[in-house]
Design a protein around this motif. Sequence first.
Motif, PDB file in Angstrom:
ATOM      1  N   LEU A 262      26.563  36.855  13.287  1.00  0.00           N
ATOM      2  CA  LEU A 262      26.430  35.399  13.269  1.00  0.00           C
ATOM      3  C   LEU A 262      25.001  34.893  13.478  1.00  0.00           C
ATOM      4  CD1 LEU A 262      29.356  33.605  15.020  1.00  0.00           C
ATOM      5  CD2 LEU A 262      28.465  33.294  12.734  1.00  0.00           C
ATOM      6  N   PRO A 263      24.276  35.417  14.486  1.00  0.00           N
ATOM      7  CA  PRO A 263      22.934  34.871  14.699  1.00  0.00           C
ATOM      8  C   PRO A 263      22.075  34.953  13.434  1.00  0.00           C
ATOM      9  CG  PRO A 263      23.567  36.246  16.538  1.00  0.00           C
ATOM     10  CD  PRO A 263      24.637  36.415  15.497  1.00  0.00           C
TER      11      PRO A 263
ATOM     12  N   PHE B  74      23.081  32.144  11.218  1.00  0.00           N
ATOM     13  CA  PHE B  74      22.489  30.890  11.714  1.00  0.00           C
ATOM     14  C   PHE B  74      21.099  30.699  11.154  1.00  0.00           C
ATOM     15  CE2 PHE B  74      24.878  30.935  15.994  1.00  0.00           C
ATOM     16  CZ  PHE B  74      25.905  30.242  15.405  1.00  0.00           C
ATOM     17  N   ILE B  75      20.305  31.785  11.242  1.00  0.00           N
ATOM     18  CA  ILE B  75      18.907  31.651  10.858  1.00  0.00           C
ATOM     19  C   ILE B  75      18.806  31.492   9.341  1.00  0.00           C
ATOM     20  CG2 ILE B  75      16.700  32.878  10.807  1.00  0.00           C
ATOM     21  CD1 ILE B  75      17.675  33.996  13.635  1.00  0.00           C
TER      22      ILE B  75
ATOM     23  N   PHE C   1      21.215  30.258   7.215  1.00  0.00           N
ATOM     24  CA  PHE C   1      21.860  29.057   6.655  1.00  0.00           C
ATOM     25  C   PHE C   1      21.874  27.875   7.604  1.00  0.00           C
ATOM     26  CE2 PHE C   1      24.033  32.803   4.820  1.00  0.00           C
ATOM     27  CZ  PHE C   1      23.598  32.664   3.516  1.00  0.00           C
ATOM     28  N   GLY C   2      21.198  27.975   8.757  1.00  0.00           N
ATOM     29  CA  GLY C   2      21.260  26.890   9.721  1.00  0.00           C
ATOM     30  C   GLY C   2      22.600  26.892  10.434  1.00  0.00           C
ATOM     31  N   VAL C   3      22.869  25.821  11.183  1.00  0.00           N
ATOM     32  CA  VAL C   3      24.150  25.775  11.875  1.00  0.00           C
ATOM     33  C   VAL C   3      25.012  24.636  11.352  1.00  0.00           C
ATOM     34  CG1 VAL C   3      23.380  26.867  13.996  1.00  0.00           C
ATOM     35  CG2 VAL C   3      23.124  24.412  13.726  1.00  0.00           C
ATOM     36  N   GLY C   4      24.630  24.085  10.184  1.00  0.00           N
ATOM     37  CA  GLY C   4      25.362  22.938   9.648  1.00  0.00           C
ATOM     38  C   GLY C   4      26.558  23.358   8.808  1.00  0.00           C
TER      39      GLY C   4
ATOM     40  N   ILE D 110      31.899  27.492  16.923  1.00  0.00           N
ATOM     41  CA  ILE D 110      30.535  27.825  17.290  1.00  0.00           C
ATOM     42  C   ILE D 110      29.638  26.599  17.344  1.00  0.00           C
ATOM     43  CG2 ILE D 110      28.497  29.008  16.433  1.00  0.00           C
ATOM     44  CD1 ILE D 110      30.780  31.121  15.497  1.00  0.00           C
ATOM     45  N   ALA D 111      29.682  25.769  16.331  1.00  0.00           N
ATOM     46  CA  ALA D 111      28.863  24.552  16.351  1.00  0.00           C
ATOM     47  C   ALA D 111      29.479  23.558  15.387  1.00  0.00           C
ATOM     48  CB  ALA D 111      27.427  24.854  15.936  1.00  0.00           C
TER      49      ALA D 111
END
Lengths: 274, 363
Positions: A127-128, A131-132, A134-137, A216-217
Amino acid sequence: MKRLINRHPGRVGGVALAMLPFVLALVAYTIASSQRLAENPNDPVLPSLITLTESFLRLATEQSRRTGEVLLWLDTGASLTRLGLGVALAAAAGLLVGILNGSLPYARRTFSPFVTAVAMIPPLAVLPILFIAFGVGELAKVMLIVFGIAPFIMRDLQQRVEELPREQLIKAQTLGASTWQIVLRVVLPQTLPRLIDATRLSLGAAWLFLIASEAIAATEGLGYRIFLVRRYLDMETILPYVAWITLLAFLIDLTLRGVNRWLFPWYAGRSARS
Amino acid sequence: MSRNQHPLRQRLTHLCAAAALFSTAALPLAASADERDSFRIAWSIYVGWMPWDFGEAEGIVDKWADKYDIEIDVVQINDYIESINLYTAGSFDGVTLTNMDALTIPAASGVDTTALIAGDFSDGNDGLVLKGTDDLADVEGQRIHLVELSVSHYLLARALDSVGLSERDVQVVNTADADIVGAFRSDDVRAAVAWNPQLGEIRNHEDAHVVFDSSDIPGEIIDLLGVRTEVLEEHPELGKALTGAWYEIMDVMSGDDAAGEAARTAMAEAAGTDLAGYEAQLASTTFFYDPAEAVDFVTSEQPAETMENVRQFAYKHGLLGERAPSPDFVGIELADGSTLGDEANVQLRFTDRFMRKAAEGEL
């Protein structure tokens, strides 16, 4: 022969038997719930069925005190959009790569081992990195679903294409078809119903990745709400949401099955489903 | 065919076998016997609660339990919220938690909880971090990543309040605490609220500025040991043993000697950091090493003011349950016996009863 394996329930009996486990589960829930509530009327763990129904209606009709939105529909809209996008992208990628790998030996040699390797990566473990990248959107949530289910669909379709009778391909060639024509007229039509089937089978995993990504977000979504209210053990919200998700998943599966039968009657007839 | 010779007997055997199978499956549910001389306390990894792990490992908790002729099991739960939920659902007699979560989770769920020990308060352990600016006012209009409805959310509300903004001026994005460090590395995340050890990771990011932290609202985020009130009433020896053990651990860990350093090193390792990292976290935590300090704190005006803020926040965010008609729904009893909210529905109690005994050396 009066052996058990040869005995079939009647029509009414069949329905009754199908209902039985549901009824038993409800009864067990009601007993456990009333026991806990008798001890502590505010116990949050197993609310009564009446409370759950009221809670569902409240979630589906009343505006939230905090934001003024009707939560259930807001969350359902957000989640179905993500799920739909993710599954559609995964299915498209699966169809493309599956047909390529299945019909072209050069493509198969190049990509098949890679797809197999990627399919082994548990997406939640990396996952991290997602995130980097594709962002967290919204993009990250859709991509998590795609990463989660596309490799499965790709591999499944490749196998189905490879299973096509060799005779068909030879026959098409003797009739003068080019590779492009064979893919378009022989392979594709026989692969599409299998694509829908593979998508149906991966929907469970797609929901799992959707809920995980929303945990997650997120600012709204079915999984978001569940993980949010989990903080204060609000089973009055969680249980209706779980039932709602189950119903949605069931309806989507039913729809895809209907579409398959409607578009590809020959396929539905082939399998022994009645 | 020998198999068909005794169909009735055979069916009965099968029936009995099935019944036996079901009853063994159901047995563990029924067999929760009510022996009340052993107690279970849940704790999770956080700077202020590591002493429990140390006390359990070193046998200090057992020593005090033996003194009062009871058994105490100190159990680590990996997920903080899960530990509180397990306590609320009835699996534990006590749990480590903050004052806000004590109100919004067990108390709001009707589990009467007494804050047996006020161990410390956060004095910089929770913070709001912005990228690219060190001005708190720039938070306006930003998407802020945090664990919604947690003390981080409360801290944000207090931070916004301090510059005349409200939650409507920002957008809150719920982000799991395990993922917030990774999320903060992503370019589209510009603001986050977190607690240690994650806060320490985030503030090390280049271009990151802590614009507000709990040292701006000292004493408002209190780390407690909460115990079921009815268990404590029936078994005051549990309160005595836990309090006695806690202040013996405090004695060891606050020492400048080798034993103190060894204790802090053990806690650091259990928390997944090293001595330097743990001492940095201790620096932003105000521990009440001396029970008299904890008594002074709990009996001061501060808990009343803080809990007033907390319960207003909790009500506004629906944390007291959707059925709560007002912030008064859940009553909070303060150490002097006065009550905030509904006196008929007191579910969270602050007390100096046991800590005072520790201060007076009566344990």
